[in-house]
Write a protein that holds these residues in place. Sequence first.
Motif, PDB file in Angstrom:
ATOM      1  N   UNK A   1      25.738  78.782  66.341  1.00  0.00           N
ATOM      2  CA  UNK A   1      26.679  79.582  67.407  1.00  0.00           C
ATOM      3  C   UNK A   1      27.346  78.290  68.268  1.00  0.00           C
ATOM      4  N   UNK A   2      26.734  77.474  68.500  1.00  0.00           N
ATOM      5  CA  UNK A   2      27.224  76.326  69.637  1.00  0.00           C
ATOM      6  C   UNK A   2      28.714  75.824  69.037  1.00  0.00           C
TER       7      UNK A   2
ATOM      8  N   UNK B   1      36.233  78.523  69.518  1.00  0.00           N
ATOM      9  CA  UNK B   1      36.724  79.610  70.052  1.00  0.00           C
ATOM     10  C   UNK B   1      37.496  79.364  71.495  1.00  0.00           C
ATOM     11  N   UNK B   2      36.771  78.494  72.222  1.00  0.00           N
ATOM     12  CA  UNK B   2      37.158  78.115  73.385  1.00  0.00           C
ATOM     13  C   UNK B   2      38.445  77.049  73.527  1.00  0.00           C
TER      14      UNK B   2
ATOM     15  N   UNK C   1      37.882  74.135  71.894  1.00  0.00           N
ATOM     16  CA  UNK C   1      37.551  72.630  72.091  1.00  0.00           C
ATOM     17  C   UNK C   1      37.492  72.130  70.356  1.00  0.00           C
ATOM     18  N   UNK C   2      37.738  70.904  70.436  1.00  0.00           N
ATOM     19  CA  UNK C   2      37.717  70.119  69.132  1.00  0.00           C
ATOM     20  C   UNK C   2      36.620  69.175  68.878  1.00  0.00           C
ATOM     21  N   UNK C   3      36.243  68.764  69.994  1.00  0.00           N
ATOM     22  CA  UNK C   3      34.896  67.896  69.978  1.00  0.00           C
ATOM     23  C   UNK C   3      33.391  68.611  70.090  1.00  0.00           C
ATOM     24  N   UNK C   4      33.170  69.387  68.814  1.00  0.00           N
ATOM     25  CA  UNK C   4      32.014  70.196  68.822  1.00  0.00           C
ATOM     26  C   UNK C   4      30.925  69.702  68.152  1.00  0.00           C
ATOM     27  N   UNK C   5      31.030  68.451  67.680  1.00  0.00           N
ATOM     28  CA  UNK C   5      29.910  67.730  66.936  1.00  0.00           C
ATOM     29  C   UNK C   5      28.861  67.193  68.087  1.00  0.00           C
ATOM     30  N   UNK C   6      27.642  67.351  67.572  1.00  0.00           N
ATOM     31  CA  UNK C   6      26.305  66.868  68.416  1.00  0.00           C
ATOM     32  C   UNK C   6      26.400  65.446  68.107  1.00  0.00           C
ATOM     33  N   UNK C   7      25.736  64.802  69.324  1.00  0.00           N
ATOM     34  CA  UNK C   7      25.642  63.355  69.084  1.00  0.00           C
ATOM     35  C   UNK C   7      24.493  63.037  68.312  1.00  0.00           C
TER      36      UNK C   7
END
Length: 67
Positions: free
Chosen positions: A8-9, A15-16, A18-24
Amino acid sequence: MVTFYHFARGALLTMMGRTDTDLPLLRAKAETAMRKKPGRTEYQRGILELKNGEWSVRLTARKARGF
């Protein structure tokens, strides 16, 4: 929570716009040995702490499943 972070995250952030969706990602040393079944990915709850400049994880007690 694990399911939310995996599915989901990223979708919500995309959808907002954002392109930086990867988790650190980071490496942490487990304070106790962990067991799992071979060939299977398992998740265990733990508490992440920074000790002496290094990340460490201590496992929390297993929670009984109640339905």
